[in-house]
Each structure stands twice: as C-alpha cells, then as structure tokens.
Write a protein that holds these residues in place. Structure first.
Motif, PDB file in Angstrom:
ATOM      1  N   ASN A 122       0.931  -1.221   0.103  1.00  0.00           N
ATOM      2  CA  ASN A 122       0.110  -0.065  -0.034  1.00  0.00           C
ATOM      3  C   ASN A 122       0.926   1.415  -0.037  1.00  0.00           C
ATOM      4  N   SER A 123       2.156   0.983  -0.141  1.00  0.00           N
ATOM      5  CA  SER A 123       3.111   2.052  -0.120  1.00  0.00           C
ATOM      6  C   SER A 123       3.642   2.546  -1.636  1.00  0.00           C
ATOM      7  N   THR A 124       3.349   3.843  -1.955  1.00  0.00           N
ATOM      8  CA  THR A 124       3.964   4.233  -3.124  1.00  0.00           C
ATOM      9  C   THR A 124       5.452   3.930  -3.141  1.00  0.00           C
TER      10      THR A 124
ATOM     11  N   ALA B 229       6.376   0.481  -3.681  1.00  0.00           N
ATOM     12  CA  ALA B 229       6.020  -0.102  -5.292  1.00  0.00           C
ATOM     13  C   ALA B 229       7.108   0.458  -5.870  1.00  0.00           C
ATOM     14  N   SER B 230       7.581   1.745  -5.847  1.00  0.00           N
ATOM     15  CA  SER B 230       8.396   2.450  -6.787  1.00  0.00           C
ATOM     16  C   SER B 230       9.889   1.742  -6.798  1.00  0.00           C
TER      17      SER B 230
ATOM     18  N   LEU C 264       0.109  -2.642  -6.406  1.00  0.00           N
ATOM     19  CA  LEU C 264      -0.199  -1.487  -5.554  1.00  0.00           C
ATOM     20  C   LEU C 264      -1.662  -1.392  -5.307  1.00  0.00           C
TER      21      LEU C 264
ATOM     22  N   TYR D 100      -5.084   8.178  -0.621  1.00  0.00           N
ATOM     23  CA  TYR D 100      -3.712   8.598  -0.336  1.00  0.00           C
ATOM     24  C   TYR D 100      -3.474   9.482   0.858  1.00  0.00           C
TER      25      TYR D 100
ATOM     26  N   SER E 225      -0.480  11.580   2.436  1.00  0.00           N
ATOM     27  CA  SER E 225       0.649  12.048   2.001  1.00  0.00           C
ATOM     28  C   SER E 225       1.920  12.174   3.136  1.00  0.00           C
TER      29      SER E 225
ATOM     30  N   SER F 184       1.538   6.390   1.521  1.00  0.00           N
ATOM     31  CA  SER F 184       0.826   5.137   1.359  1.00  0.00           C
ATOM     32  C   SER F 184      -0.794   5.550   1.307  1.00  0.00           C
TER      33      SER F 184
END
Length: 260
Positions: free
Chosen positions: A127-129, A132-133, A145, A150, A152, A156
């Motif tokens: 659930n974490s950008t 995932a990146s 993902l 979101y 900020s 996540s």
C-alpha cells in the motif's frame, strides 16, 4: 484479597492493566488492588519504567503513550544506520519466489530497497507508493499496488478499499512496521495503517515485524496484534529484559542486527 503469591510477571501485567485503566495511579492504590507491599510495587514500577512501559511519577505512575508521529519523510532522516541494518537483515530472510506483502513505513521501505537489489522473482503487494517504486525497479519482481485514499504524510494508501483489496490475496509473508512495541504487541498511531497491517497479517502464512530499537516500550493509540501473531522480529538492538522475555514466551523469533 491477598494476591501475594502472584509471580512478578503477573504483578507487572496487573500493574500495567491498572495504569492503563486509570491513566495514572498511586503506589498505595496499586498495593491495595494487587495485595502486596508498597515497596514491592515501587520495585515493579522501577523495572517497568526502565523497560519503557510506563512513566514513573512521584508516588505513582502514568502510562507511556505515543500520541503523534512525524511524517515518513522526517522519520527517514533518523535512525538511518539502524534501519539500513534491519533492511539488509530482513531482506536476507526472504526466499526466492515468495509472495510478500509490505506495508508503508520508513523501516519497511529499507527492507524493500534491499530486496530490490536481489534477483528473487518476488511478487510484492503493498500500500506504499515508495515501496512500489523501489521494488518495481527490479525486473524480476511483480508489484501490485493497493488502491485507497492517499495519505501524503505516510506515502501510503489507506482506508476500506485498501483493506478489502489486501483480503483478496494470499501471501507467504507480511512485512510490517509499527509505531511502538510493548509486551502487548506492536501498535500504531494511525488507525487506517493498523487496519492494513491486520489485513496483511490475516492473509499471510507468516508475519515479520521490522522495528528500530527506539520503538521498544512505546505504546501508541492502537494495538495491531499480539506478539504471538508475529513469527519474526527484526531489529537493530537487544530489547529490554521485560520485552525480551515476552517475545520469547510468545514463541517469536528475534533477529538482532547490531552495529559494531
């Protein structure tokens, strides 16, 4: 009622229960409730205070409670070496071809960063950008993902959509972080994050908790799960005696990657 035959561990559990119930409490009142001498309670409070499980006051105690947490960008600037050691150590425990759930956090990100440097053919559900990146940069990984709202500050996505999405999948291992770790288990300041952690735990065959030593003895808003629900704890230093004993009693394996 006389309760002098209680073991030290039982007394400590009762003391923590009473302090949580009352927020703060006097030694004399604790002694009456538990049925032991005030001096015994005083010694117990010293031990619990040294373990970071409560704050001692003149003549009593208050619960040690974390009420806020910096944004993930700020947390990433602290305990850098410690999280790096945890990240390397935890990544080394993951086997090739596994399905791995990873929740958002500065320490879980370090695990993901180290995993991304290995050709492990993993499926990563997160659930974490940020996670995932960094894992998405590894061509041998399949990265999924989660959807959601979101946040900020956490980097996540959280919420009901996230939890429901996680529950669709099965995983070999869930890697989670926490705001604090006490004898009651890991806890988190953010309700939405705690819900995602619980969903991941429920869908994984095994759960790994990754925490830096500054989280030991810290209690925050919401308990995530019991220590017994965690298979492995990966950290950078030895926990206090009380916490170490609780981890051992729960049957949880402790992996300490200490510095030189």
């Amino acid at each position: 009622m006389e309760r002098g035959r209680l073991t030290k561990k039982e007394r400590h559990e009762l003391i923590l229960s009473e302090v949580r119930r009352s927020a703060s409490i006097r030694i004399s009142k604790l002694a009456r409730r538990i049925g032991v001498a005030g001096e015994t309670i005083r010694r117990d409070l010293i031990e619990l205070g040294e373990a970071g499980l409560l704050n001692r006051t003149y003549g009593g105690a208050t619960i040690s409670l974390v009420t806020s947490e910096p944004a993930i960008s700020e947390r990433g600037l602290t305990m850098v070496e410690e999280r790096a050691r945890i990240g390397r150590g935890a990544a080394g425990l993951i086997e090739k071809g596994q399905i791995v759930m990873i929740d958002g956090g500065s320490t879980t990100y370090e695990v993901a960063r180290n995993l991304s440097q290995l050709a492990r053919n993993l499926t990563v559900i997160t659930n974490s950008t940020g996670v995932a990146s960094v894992t998405g940069a590894n061509p041998t990984f399949r990265v999924i993902l989660c959807p959601g709202t979101y946040d900020s500050r956490e980097g996540s996505v959280l919420g009901e959509d996230t939890v429901e999405f996680v529950r669709r999948y099965n995983a070999d291992i869930a890697i989670i972080g926490a705001s604090g770790l006490t004898v009651d288990g890991p806890n988190d300041m953010i309700t939405g994050a705690a819900a995602v952690k619980r969903a991941m735990i429920s869908r994984a065959l095994s759960t790994m908790l990754v925490v830096t030593n500054d989280k030991f003895g810290r209690a925050s808003l919401e308990r995530v799960c019991a220590l017994g629900d965690i298979a492995d704890i990966v950290t950078d230093d030895e926990p206090q005696v009380e916490l170490r004993a609780a981890i051992e009693e729960a049957g949880t394996e402790l992996h300490v990657f200490a510095g030189n």
